[in-house]
Enzyme design. Structure first.
Site, PDB file in Angstrom:
ATOM      1  N   LYS A 169      -4.234  31.026  21.721  1.00 47.08           N
ATOM      2  CA  LYS A 169      -2.923  30.700  21.019  1.00 47.08           C
ATOM      3  C   LYS A 169      -2.956  31.431  19.741  1.00 47.08           C
ATOM      4  O   LYS A 169      -3.773  31.121  18.962  1.00 47.08           O
ATOM      5  CB  LYS A 169      -2.790  29.229  21.004  1.00 47.08           C
ATOM      6  CG  LYS A 169      -2.593  28.551  22.294  1.00 47.08           C
ATOM      7  CD  LYS A 169      -1.547  28.949  23.271  1.00 47.08           C
ATOM      8  CE  LYS A 169      -1.145  28.175  24.361  1.00 47.08           C
ATOM      9  NZ  LYS A 169       0.340  28.460  25.086  1.00 47.08           N
ATOM     10  N   ASP A 197      -1.117  34.374  23.526  1.00 43.61           N
ATOM     11  CA  ASP A 197       0.156  33.594  23.893  1.00 43.61           C
ATOM     12  C   ASP A 197       0.609  33.461  22.211  1.00 43.61           C
ATOM     13  O   ASP A 197      -0.188  32.498  21.746  1.00 43.61           O
ATOM     14  CB  ASP A 197      -0.010  32.633  24.441  1.00 43.61           C
ATOM     15  CG  ASP A 197       1.576  31.738  24.851  1.00 43.61           C
ATOM     16  OD1 ASP A 197       2.398  32.407  24.452  1.00 43.61           O
ATOM     17  OD2 ASP A 197       1.363  31.003  25.701  1.00 43.61           O
ATOM     18  N   GLU A 225       1.666  37.363  25.435  1.00 43.04           N
ATOM     19  CA  GLU A 225       2.881  36.664  26.055  1.00 43.04           C
ATOM     20  C   GLU A 225       3.852  36.102  25.059  1.00 43.04           C
ATOM     21  O   GLU A 225       3.192  35.665  24.000  1.00 43.04           O
ATOM     22  CB  GLU A 225       2.127  35.245  26.827  1.00 43.04           C
ATOM     23  CG  GLU A 225       3.135  34.444  27.432  1.00 43.04           C
ATOM     24  CD  GLU A 225       2.238  33.361  28.242  1.00 43.04           C
ATOM     25  OE1 GLU A 225       3.169  32.590  28.815  1.00 43.04           O
ATOM     26  OE2 GLU A 225       1.300  33.510  28.297  1.00 43.04           O
ATOM     27  N   ASP A 250       7.741  34.593  28.696  1.00 40.69           N
ATOM     28  CA  ASP A 250       7.618  33.316  29.194  1.00 40.69           C
ATOM     29  C   ASP A 250       8.721  32.465  28.798  1.00 40.69           C
ATOM     30  O   ASP A 250       9.567  32.040  29.573  1.00 40.69           O
ATOM     31  CB  ASP A 250       6.239  32.684  28.696  1.00 40.69           C
ATOM     32  CG  ASP A 250       6.135  31.190  29.014  1.00 40.69           C
ATOM     33  OD1 ASP A 250       6.967  30.390  29.770  1.00 40.69           O
ATOM     34  OD2 ASP A 250       5.177  30.384  28.341  1.00 40.69           O
ATOM     35  N   LYS A 274       7.547  28.920  35.649  1.00 41.04           N
ATOM     36  CA  LYS A 274       6.947  27.703  35.473  1.00 41.04           C
ATOM     37  C   LYS A 274       8.235  26.768  36.165  1.00 41.04           C
ATOM     38  O   LYS A 274       9.139  26.895  35.909  1.00 41.04           O
ATOM     39  CB  LYS A 274       7.065  27.256  34.171  1.00 41.04           C
ATOM     40  CG  LYS A 274       5.817  27.967  33.365  1.00 41.04           C
ATOM     41  CD  LYS A 274       5.728  27.511  31.740  1.00 41.04           C
ATOM     42  CE  LYS A 274       4.419  28.174  31.207  1.00 41.04           C
ATOM     43  NZ  LYS A 274       4.648  27.836  29.631  1.00 41.04           N
TER      44      LYS A 274
END
Length: 366
Positions: A169, A197, A225, A250, A274
């Site tokens: 992250k 991400d 991401e 995403d 997702k």
């Protein structure tokens, strides 16, 4: 349902020590039960437990209750049409309905998913095959945002536990993101996959600056991401046109229309599908199929949710394998499993149950 995490989960958007979700249970007249889950992630989907509860109770339940279970495809369609957005709530009921149907048929959920036709209609002759009953799928593991030293320590621990793909992250401070990635690479060596991400944490200009610096540092980053705000698909395309590292969408991808926009603008090399963003297993299957048909890489991801929601996502991967290791570690973060049965973790390997549906027996009492 509130499930404590064994380690705080920290991103550019939030910090949490619990997984807060709404559990949906659907039963038929014979007492067969299906389970679904809607995670509360204010900063990503905007859905709350109160909002999801109201949506399920007031708008979605009438689409299902009282119907013949054999009419479940029509019921699932009615759930999708009943309200705008509210994708987590719709996914929870959709998964519960599919779980119920798979249990009634005596088959694991991936087997049922392989029988579904894409939402565009017609058989999907190119659907990949994979073992369903007792199947395994692989997951990455997230390294929460933190200092370079903390990230290196966490990375070493995760690799010792068997994980070979680390999802870092970043996006909290573009001035130090490269140094954090270097610290993790130095800690784990060249044989471990590192993906990043940013969780929408950079502006387009910051994203280009950081990604180009990462390329110059040659740190072996697999992908980046969602570097910019989810609504800024034009900005995502602007970034992708100026960097060499693969860019994954995403938060920019919820619906099939979103995928069409991403494709039209050339905004991403890869997509993260997702259930809590797209609202149903059927739509998720179609997103994966269309993305692959257009040459995009694919993974299936999860919000901070339990073995119910992640179990459904893992079943999706078992039915339609992704091109990259998926992001299904959310339930691994739980200090305990809140259910009896369901998926199990052994490092990066998730084993799906060889029992019907999601294989969940009941919730564990607190």
């Amino acid at each position: 349902m509130s499930v404590p995490l064994h380690t705080p989960f920290v991103t550019a958007l939030r910090r949490t020590q619990t997984s807060e979700t709404l559990v949906v249970r659907v039963a038929d007249s014979d007492g067969v039960v299906g389970w679904g889950e809607a995670p509360q992630v204010w900063q990503v989907t905007g859905e709350s437990l109160a909002g999801a509860t109201a949506c399920v109770e007031e708008m979605l339940t009438p689409c299902v209750v009282g119907r013949d279970v054999d009419d479940w495809p029509d019921a699932a369609g009615a759930v999708q049409r009943a309200v705008a957005r509210n994708f987590g709530a719709k996914a929870a009921l959709d998964v519960a309905l599919h779980d119920l149907v798979a249990r009634r048929a005596g088959m694991p959920l991936p087997d049922l998913l392989r029988t579904l036709t894409p939402t565009s209609g017609g058989p999907d002759a190119d659907l990949p095959t994979a073992a369903a009953a007792g199947a395994t799928v692989s997951t990455d593991v997230t390294l929460s945002a933190g200092s370079a030293d903390d990230l290196a320590t966490a990375a070493t621990g995760r690799v010792a536990e068997g994980f070979t793909t680390l999802k870092m992250k970043v996006g909290t401070d573009p001035r130090t993101d490269v140094a954090r990635v270097r610290a993790v690479r130095d800690a784990v060596g060249p044989g471990v996959t590192i993906r990043l991400d940013a969780n929408q944490g950079w502006s387009p200009a910051e994203a280009v600056e950081v990604v180009l610096a990462l390329e110059d540092a040659d740190l072996g980053v697999e992908l980046v991401e969602q570097p910019v705000a989810g609504d800024d698909v034009e900005g995502l395309a602007w970034v992708r046109a100026r960097v060499g590292l693969p860019i994954m969408a995403d938060e920019a991808l919820y619906s099939l229309l979103d995928l069409d926009r991403i494709l039209r603008l050339g905004a991403a090399d890869m997509v993260n599908v997702k259930l809590a963003k797209c609202g149903s297993l059927g739509v998720a299957l179609e997103l994966l199929r269309r993305a692959a048909d257009h040459g995009l890489g694919t993974i299936v991801g999860s919000m901070m949710e339990s073995h119910i929601g992640v179990g459904a996502a893992a079943a999706l991967v078992a039915a339609r394998p992704t091109t990259l290791t998926s992001d299904l570690d959310a339930a691994w973060w739980g200090a305990r499993s809140p259910v009896v049965g369901g998926i199990t973790y052994d490092g990066p390997t998730i084993t799906l149950p060889d029992t019907p549906g999601l294989g969940i027996g009941r919730l564990v009492a607190d």
